[in-house]
Design a protein around this motif. Structure first.
Motif: not given
Length: 91
Positions: A36-45, A47-53, A62-69, A80-84
């Motif tokens: 929910n990008i409207d609530q996202c702080l873009l803090c990067g937590k 990204e830091l905990v993602c073991h598969s990068n 102001r972007t957040w992207t996920l590589n589903n593959r 880990s998301c502080p804003k859930h």
């Protein structure tokens, strides 16, 4: 005659093809991580905990992207998301 210096390039290409097919079959999931990008702080937590990068966060753009593959659906980012604002959603 055998080529010196290691494996043949044909064998390497066949191995890459087989391995890529196995990987693509593994990641065919009916779920993905949603944000929910409207609530996202873009803090990067996440990204830091993602073991598969699989997650990239850019505060500048102001972007957040996920590589589903690459995503293994471990849900570390969701926890880990502080804003859930991250959740697992059905495609």
């Amino acid at each position: 005659m055998r080529h010196r210096g290691g494996s043949s390039s044909i064998g390497l290409e066949i191995g890459k093809l087989i391995f890529s097919e196995l990987l693509s079959a593994k990641y065919k999931s009916s779920w993905r991580i949603g944000n929910n990008i409207d609530q996202c702080l873009l803090c990067g937590k996440c990204e830091l905990v993602c073991h598969s990068n699989a997650i990239r966060v850019s505060r500048h753009n102001r972007t957040w992207t996920l590589n589903n593959r690459r995503c293994s659906q471990c849900l570390s980012c969701v926890v880990s998301c502080p804003k859930h604002c991250l959740s697992q959603v059905r495609l």
